[in-house]
Structures are given as structure tokens and as C-alpha cells.
Write a protein that holds these residues in place. Structure first.
Motif, PDB file in Angstrom:
ATOM      1  N   SER A   1       0.938  -1.394   0.393  1.00  0.00           N
ATOM      2  CA  SER A   1       0.052   0.023  -0.189  1.00  0.00           C
ATOM      3  C   SER A   1       0.503   1.440  -0.472  1.00  0.00           C
ATOM      4  O   SER A   1      -0.003   2.034  -0.027  1.00  0.00           O
ATOM      5  CB  SER A   1      -0.799   0.244   1.092  1.00  0.00           C
ATOM      6  OG  SER A   1      -0.133   0.097   2.269  1.00  0.00           O
ATOM      7  N   GLY A   2       2.130   0.878  -0.016  1.00  0.00           N
ATOM      8  CA  GLY A   2       3.161   2.172  -0.127  1.00  0.00           C
ATOM      9  C   GLY A   2       3.336   3.005   1.389  1.00  0.00           C
ATOM     10  O   GLY A   2       3.453   4.103   1.995  1.00  0.00           O
ATOM     11  N   GLY A   3       2.761   1.830   2.295  1.00  0.00           N
ATOM     12  CA  GLY A   3       2.643   2.358   4.300  1.00  0.00           C
ATOM     13  C   GLY A   3       1.817   3.176   4.414  1.00  0.00           C
ATOM     14  O   GLY A   3       2.050   3.807   5.713  1.00  0.00           O
ATOM     15  N   ILE A   4       0.253   3.139   3.694  1.00  0.00           N
ATOM     16  CA  ILE A   4      -0.658   3.889   4.380  1.00  0.00           C
ATOM     17  C   ILE A   4      -1.500   2.450   3.842  1.00  0.00           C
ATOM     18  O   ILE A   4      -1.951   1.647   3.250  1.00  0.00           O
ATOM     19  CB  ILE A   4      -0.885   5.188   3.176  1.00  0.00           C
ATOM     20  CG1 ILE A   4       0.190   5.800   3.476  1.00  0.00           C
ATOM     21  CG2 ILE A   4      -2.315   6.292   3.505  1.00  0.00           C
ATOM     22  CD1 ILE A   4       0.093   6.781   2.060  1.00  0.00           C
ATOM     23  N   ASP A   5      -2.564   2.982   5.313  1.00  0.00           N
ATOM     24  CA  ASP A   5      -4.102   2.331   5.297  1.00  0.00           C
ATOM     25  C   ASP A   5      -5.244   3.535   4.696  1.00  0.00           C
ATOM     26  O   ASP A   5      -5.389   4.703   5.328  1.00  0.00           O
ATOM     27  CB  ASP A   5      -4.210   2.494   6.855  1.00  0.00           C
ATOM     28  CG  ASP A   5      -5.489   1.405   6.849  1.00  0.00           C
ATOM     29  OD1 ASP A   5      -6.221   1.886   5.763  1.00  0.00           O
ATOM     30  OD2 ASP A   5      -5.962   0.684   7.447  1.00  0.00           O
ATOM     31  N   TRP A   6      -5.156   2.928   3.173  1.00  0.00           N
ATOM     32  CA  TRP A   6      -6.007   4.048   2.446  1.00  0.00           C
ATOM     33  C   TRP A   6      -7.366   4.314   3.422  1.00  0.00           C
ATOM     34  O   TRP A   6      -8.656   4.662   2.402  1.00  0.00           O
ATOM     35  CB  TRP A   6      -5.788   3.359   1.098  1.00  0.00           C
ATOM     36  CG  TRP A   6      -4.655   3.700   0.520  1.00  0.00           C
ATOM     37  CD1 TRP A   6      -3.433   3.027   0.905  1.00  0.00           C
ATOM     38  CD2 TRP A   6      -4.699   4.761   0.193  1.00  0.00           C
ATOM     39  NE1 TRP A   6      -2.668   3.903  -0.200  1.00  0.00           N
ATOM     40  CE2 TRP A   6      -2.724   4.812  -0.548  1.00  0.00           C
ATOM     41  CE3 TRP A   6      -5.167   6.465  -0.268  1.00  0.00           C
ATOM     42  CZ2 TRP A   6      -2.108   6.009  -1.216  1.00  0.00           C
ATOM     43  CZ3 TRP A   6      -3.732   7.226  -0.373  1.00  0.00           C
ATOM     44  CH2 TRP A   6      -3.329   7.754  -0.761  1.00  0.00           C
ATOM     45  N   GLY A   7      -7.828   2.976   3.833  1.00  0.00           N
ATOM     46  CA  GLY A   7      -9.440   3.076   4.343  1.00  0.00           C
ATOM     47  C   GLY A   7     -10.022   4.034   5.709  1.00  0.00           C
ATOM     48  O   GLY A   7     -10.202   4.710   5.055  1.00  0.00           O
ATOM     49  N   GLN A   8      -8.590   4.152   6.171  1.00  0.00           N
ATOM     50  CA  GLN A   8      -8.188   5.317   7.669  1.00  0.00           C
ATOM     51  C   GLN A   8      -8.443   6.392   6.710  1.00  0.00           C
ATOM     52  O   GLN A   8      -8.737   7.875   7.021  1.00  0.00           O
ATOM     53  CB  GLN A   8      -7.023   4.790   8.583  1.00  0.00           C
ATOM     54  CG  GLN A   8      -6.579   5.416   9.340  1.00  0.00           C
ATOM     55  CD  GLN A   8      -6.112   5.170  10.559  1.00  0.00           C
ATOM     56  OE1 GLN A   8      -4.252   5.450   9.990  1.00  0.00           O
ATOM     57  NE2 GLN A   8      -6.174   4.458  11.427  1.00  0.00           N
ATOM     58  N   LYS A   9      -7.071   6.627   5.591  1.00  0.00           N
ATOM     59  CA  LYS A   9      -7.009   7.336   5.115  1.00  0.00           C
ATOM     60  C   LYS A   9      -8.153   8.230   4.364  1.00  0.00           C
ATOM     61  O   LYS A   9      -8.756   9.384   4.061  1.00  0.00           O
ATOM     62  CB  LYS A   9      -5.893   7.752   4.431  1.00  0.00           C
ATOM     63  CG  LYS A   9      -5.546   8.786   3.125  1.00  0.00           C
ATOM     64  CD  LYS A   9      -4.618   9.706   4.012  1.00  0.00           C
ATOM     65  CE  LYS A   9      -3.726  10.828   3.419  1.00  0.00           C
ATOM     66  NZ  LYS A   9      -3.187  11.369   4.108  1.00  0.00           N
ATOM     67  N   LEU A  10      -9.289   7.901   3.954  1.00  0.00           N
ATOM     68  CA  LEU A  10     -10.176   7.961   2.262  1.00  0.00           C
ATOM     69  C   LEU A  10     -11.934   8.284   4.198  1.00  0.00           C
ATOM     70  O   LEU A  10     -12.465   9.079   2.996  1.00  0.00           O
ATOM     71  CB  LEU A  10     -10.644   6.967   1.593  1.00  0.00           C
ATOM     72  CG  LEU A  10      -9.135   7.278   0.543  1.00  0.00           C
ATOM     73  CD1 LEU A  10      -9.567   6.070  -0.773  1.00  0.00           C
ATOM     74  CD2 LEU A  10      -9.119   8.403  -0.064  1.00  0.00           C
TER      75      LEU A  10
END
Length: 348
Positions: A207-216
Motif C-alpha cells: 500500500s505504500g505504507g498507508i492504510d487507505w481506508g483510514q485515509k479516505l
């Protein structure tokens, strides 16, 4: 996600009291309960070391993970997607697949690719053309659009757009995911984001080090959008008027509904996930291809204005990618009974 792939088969077998179901997580045993959170009883969870000492008639998997199980266990492989990513592993494997007792192929193309790659023999007794059981619900009328939308808190009268990127640090979610949600939400669309499970891991590779669920999630809430939960994308595909993806298997799956598909072209993603060019071509033929956020918004608008555009291409590609959709689960369950040498119950 792998459990969602085999769930229709498992649930069919669970109706037979003579069959006991055990779940294992070979890759991430510490996440065993989380992985099978959507599973219906009856079943038992077992750790890999425990399973290695038990007896099983069959092992059903949706990935090529080779669990250490006692000799005599019949190994059955389903396939969790058709996007053609990592082709020398999943679509034209450079390694032998002769250790599997059954290979439940989703379509004839992958079957031929396995033969051409030398992974199996053309006359292999393991070959079965099954289709994709998880997608039967998209064509058998078991899902009702308005009911699903209401359960998500979305007014069924709203125009609904689903954004479902693949996992990778090169995925479109990294370059324009937030902008897609903001722009389409501001335009009045009901936006649903369905992330691949891997996009919620926080390592660089997935993911590139990012939780995209948390981000979006907060961005979605600001425009009354929804972050999809669970690992099964089928209900979200059913409710979407338009789907946006980069190169995920769900892009092909959505074609079974013959609704507009928007494909974001991400060259870095295609290069770094070793996608077979033919699959890129097929998705391109069935979709509106865009290159930036302005293109995404414009393509969504055009899709609502003319949803029938590219319909013939969508149907043609769907017909090539999925073998007899709507009846795959019944074929798979019948094969499982054959594998474990048990006569099906009357009525199954």
C-alpha cells in the motif's frame, strides 16, 4: 478476500451435516479470526501446526499457498481473480501446478495459458471449467439493488459511483484517490470506495505504507459517501451505476452487469505488477480510459449521459472472462463431493 471467493462453495457444503468445515490461515495465522469474520457457522478455526497433525479429505484454496497437511488430503484450487496481474505466478505460471488434484478454472483462456506455460498437461485429470462462484449473485437475481443501498444508508434515487482500485503502492488510490472522492462527492454522486484488503495494510509493498481506508474514510463522510466493509465486493458492484478502477479483477467482474466502466490508465501499475498486456487491452475495449482526475469526472458524466455506450464490448469481454456465470457454485459443489468421494444429499 480469499474466503469471499470460496464462501459460496463452503456454505453449500455446510448444509450437509456429514461434512465438517475447518478454516486455516497459512500466510497470516495470527489474523485467523479476522480473515474468517464473515464466515457462517458451523466451522472450526485451526492453526497451521494443528492442521498438520489432523486428517482432512480435501483442502480448498483460493491462492497458491501450499499448506502443510497430511498425505492423502486432496488439494483443490479455485482462483480469486482474472485481472492477469503477476502473470508468471497466477495466469501463466512458471512453476508446475501438477500437485493439485482439482483446478477450478474461471475461464478457458486461463486454462489454455496454464497448458501453454507447461504448468499442467492438456489431458490433466485435475482440469475443471467451473466459472467464478462468488459472481453468481450478480446474475441470479439474489441481490436487490435498492435493499443493498438502503442498508448502506444511501438513498436509492441517488446516482451511485463505486471506486475500486487494485492493491499496490502504484495504484491510482495513491495518486488521485482523495481527489476522486472529493470531486465526485462535490458533484452530488453517492460515492462508495471498495478497497482491496491489501490496501489497508501499512507496509510499503502492498500500500505504500498507508492504510487507505483510514485515509479516505473522513473524506467520504464529508460528502455522505461510504467506505465498503468486508471482503466481498459483489453487493457493491450490484448497486453501482458506474465503476471506476485502474486494473482490478472487479473491473472485469462488473462487466457481467453491463454497466459503464471507467479505467484509469496507470503505467507504473501495469509495469510493476507484470500485467499481461492482453488483459489491459480487453479492459480497455470494454471501458472508458482516462489519465487524470479531470478525465475521471468527465468520463463519469458521459457514462450517466449514455450508459449504453460500449455495451457490446462489455458483453463480449464478460463472455470471454467468465464461464457460465450464475451456475458456477453448483458445479463447484458437485466437484467437491466427487473429490471427497461422498454422494450428495438429495436436493443438493
Amino acid at each position: 478476500m480469499n474466503y469471499a471467493t470460496v464462501a459460496p462453495i463452503v456454505e453449500g457444503l455446510q448444509k450437509d451435516p456429514r461434512i465438517k468445515i475447518f478454516f486455516i490461515a497459512s500466510e497470516s495465522p495470527h489474523l485467523l479470526e479476522q480473515i474468517y469474520a464473515d464466515a457462517r457457522p458451523p466451522y472450526q478455526l485451526v492453526k497451521p501446526k494443528t492442521a498438520a497433525l489432523m486428517y482432512f479429505d480435501a483442502y480448498l484454496a483460493a491462492d497458491f499457498l501450499w499448506a502443510r497437511l497430511p498425505r492423502g488430503t486432496r488439494r483443490v484450487q479455485t482462483f480469486h481473480g482474472v485481472a492477469g496481474k503477476y502473470r508468471t505466478v497466477y495466469d501463466s505460471p512458471a512453476h508446475s501446478m501438477r500437485g493439485w488434484d482439482r483446478l477450478f478454472f474461471i475461464n478457458k483462456r486461463r486454462l489454455q495459458n496454464f497448458i501453454d506455460a507447461g504448468a499442467i498437461d492438456a489431458d490433466s485429470p485435475a482440469i475443471r471449467l467451473i466459472g467464478m462462484p462468488r459472481l453468481d449473485c450478480l446474475v441470479d437475481a439474489s441481490l436487490e439493488r435498492n435493499e443493498v443501498l438502503t442498508s448502506l444508508g444511501i438513498d436509492p434515487s441517488r446516482r451511485t459511483v463505486l471506486y475500486a482500485p487494485t492493491w499496490s503502492k502504484y495504484s491510482s488510490v495513491a495518486t488521485m484517490g482523495e481527489q476522486i472522492v472529493k470531486r465526485l462527492g462535490a458533484a452530488g454522486y453517492a460515492v462508495i470506495v471498495k478497497l482491496h484488503d491489501r490496501s489497508r495494510q501499512t507496509d510499503d509493498y502492498h500500500s505504500g505504507g498507508i492504510d487507505w481506508g483510514q485515509k479516505l474514510e473522513p473524506v467520504l463522510k464529508a460528502t455522505e459517501g461510504v467506505l465498503a466493509t468486508g471482503s466481498n465486493s459483489s453487493s457493491y458492484l450490484m448497486v453501482a451505476d458506474v465503476l471506476i478502477t485502474d486494473h482490478s479483477s472487479v473491473g472485469f467482474e462488473y462487466l457481467l452487469l453491463d454497466r459503464p466502466l471507467v479505467r484509469i490508465h496507470v503505467p507504473e501499475l501495469l509495469r510493476n505488477t507484470d500485467i499481461e498486456p492482453l488483459y489491459v487491452y480487453l479492459m480497455t475495449e470494454a471501458s472508458h480510459t482516462v489519465f487524470n482526475i479531470d478525465g475521471v469526472v468527465a468520463a463519469v458524466e458521459k457514462s450517466f449521459a449514455n450508459p449504453a455506450a460500449k455495451s457490446e464490448s462489455r458483453k463480449a469481454v464478460a463472455g470471454e472472462m467468465f464461464y457460465k456465470p450464475g451456475t458456477a457454485t453448483a458445479r463447484a459443489i458437485a466437484e467437491m463431493y466427487d473429490v471427497i468421494e461422498l454422494e450428495p444429499q438429495k436436493g443438493t
